[in-house]
Design a protein around this motif. Sequence first.
Motif, PDB file in Angstrom:
ATOM      1  N   LEU A   1      25.320  14.457  50.566  1.00 19.09           N
ATOM      2  CA  LEU A   1      25.207  13.294  51.427  1.00 19.09           C
ATOM      3  C   LEU A   1      23.982  13.410  52.339  1.00 19.09           C
ATOM      4  O   LEU A   1      23.295  14.434  52.353  1.00 19.09           O
ATOM      5  CB  LEU A   1      26.482  13.155  52.270  1.00 19.09           C
ATOM      6  CG  LEU A   1      27.808  13.205  51.503  1.00 19.09           C
ATOM      7  CD1 LEU A   1      28.978  13.045  52.470  1.00 19.09           C
ATOM      8  CD2 LEU A   1      27.858  12.157  50.415  1.00 19.09           C
ATOM      9  N   SER A   2      23.741  12.365  53.115  1.00 16.58           N
ATOM     10  CA  SER A   2      22.597  12.349  54.027  1.00 16.58           C
ATOM     11  C   SER A   2      22.636  13.554  54.956  1.00 16.58           C
ATOM     12  O   SER A   2      23.706  14.004  55.374  1.00 16.58           O
ATOM     13  CB  SER A   2      22.623  11.070  54.876  1.00 16.58           C
ATOM     14  OG  SER A   2      22.797   9.924  54.085  1.00 16.58           O
ATOM     15  N   SER A   3      21.458  14.038  55.300  1.00 10.94           N
ATOM     16  CA  SER A   3      21.357  15.170  56.213  1.00 10.94           C
ATOM     17  C   SER A   3      21.842  14.783  57.603  1.00 10.94           C
ATOM     18  O   SER A   3      21.700  13.641  58.046  1.00 10.94           O
ATOM     19  CB  SER A   3      19.908  15.645  56.292  1.00 10.94           C
ATOM     20  OG  SER A   3      19.744  16.594  57.325  1.00 10.94           O
ATOM     21  N   TRP A   4      22.413  15.786  58.311  1.00  7.18           N
ATOM     22  CA  TRP A   4      22.903  15.563  59.669  1.00  7.18           C
ATOM     23  C   TRP A   4      21.792  15.150  60.632  1.00  7.18           C
ATOM     24  O   TRP A   4      22.066  14.593  61.688  1.00  7.18           O
ATOM     25  CB  TRP A   4      23.563  16.835  60.198  1.00  7.18           C
ATOM     26  CG  TRP A   4      24.881  17.152  59.592  1.00  7.18           C
ATOM     27  CD1 TRP A   4      25.173  18.144  58.698  1.00  7.18           C
ATOM     28  CD2 TRP A   4      26.125  16.480  59.820  1.00  7.18           C
ATOM     29  NE1 TRP A   4      26.505  18.128  58.351  1.00  7.18           N
ATOM     30  CE2 TRP A   4      27.115  17.115  59.036  1.00  7.18           C
ATOM     31  CE3 TRP A   4      26.500  15.399  60.620  1.00  7.18           C
ATOM     32  CZ2 TRP A   4      28.445  16.709  59.016  1.00  7.18           C
ATOM     33  CZ3 TRP A   4      27.829  14.989  60.605  1.00  7.18           C
ATOM     34  CH2 TRP A   4      28.778  15.638  59.819  1.00  7.18           C
ATOM     35  N   CYS A   5      20.526  15.415  60.311  1.00  2.00           N
ATOM     36  CA  CYS A   5      19.446  15.195  61.275  1.00  2.00           C
ATOM     37  C   CYS A   5      19.266  13.726  61.632  1.00  2.00           C
ATOM     38  O   CYS A   5      18.812  13.398  62.734  1.00  2.00           O
ATOM     39  CB  CYS A   5      18.134  15.775  60.754  1.00  2.00           C
ATOM     40  SG  CYS A   5      17.398  14.835  59.391  1.00  2.00           S
TER      41      CYS A   5
END
Length: 278
Positions: free
Chosen positions: A47-51
């Motif tokens: 999934l999308s990065s936490w950043c």
Amino acid sequence: MNTVGEPRRLGVPGPEARLRFETEPRKRGAGPGRRLLVLDGEPAFELSSWCGTCQFLFRRLEGANQTLSLEATQERLAGRLSDLDDDILDAFGSLLPEGDYLPSLLRVEPRLVTPGQEGDYFSGEQVAAWGLDAFWGLPEHPRTPYYRTFETVVDDAAHLYEFVVPMVPPSWNEPERVAEYVEQLGRGVVPTAVAVSTLDLCQPALDLHSTDYHGHWGLTHFLLDGHHKLAAAASAGAPVQLLSLLALGESLAEPADHRRLATLRSQPRLPRGTRQAG
């Protein structure tokens, strides 16, 4: 007609859940580990990065190799649900880790997209915002066909993109079952599919490689039940109903963003660059 309910507690203790969200451990000298959707202990999607400044992402991995239909719910999901059904919510909640979920009943008209071909978000709108991957010189790749269902304007600086992502590729579907649903759709039957969902808000940190710099609200529905229904609807150009369980604690969004979904999802479908009337 769309129905967005109130958040409710669903799920089972994490180790008992067939489908759960995890983050890989940080490796020495590296950044945070991958954010994952895990099925039966195996990574199913990255999934999308936490950043929050990296590209929005769902990428199929080897663990995405089966669906999660429940026999006890099949008859009730064969048609349109009139409201959020507690029994069905609890049944599918038993597959998920304990947490807060926002249930919604959405009308979707799916359009099947193949990565790299016409209508692909990753080689279209995402490249316009982030540019090509700096190392590979290529767009991000989800490693699966997927369905685009809806998009609309959030505000002058952001746009909502909605996707339905099958747990197995549409090529794995049984053609006879798809044909049965096409016939039913032709008679006006509107069946219901079920998904666990995330809302990820992502925006490039700098406007360096953008031809269309803006924030992306990625509403992703990972399909648990209804793979043949979605394929039939895409083939027939017909709507189906989607029961979505939005995992509030696992999304890259704030409570205020979750609360805006009901309004955004009730707006007209508006492609990027289209302004809402009024």
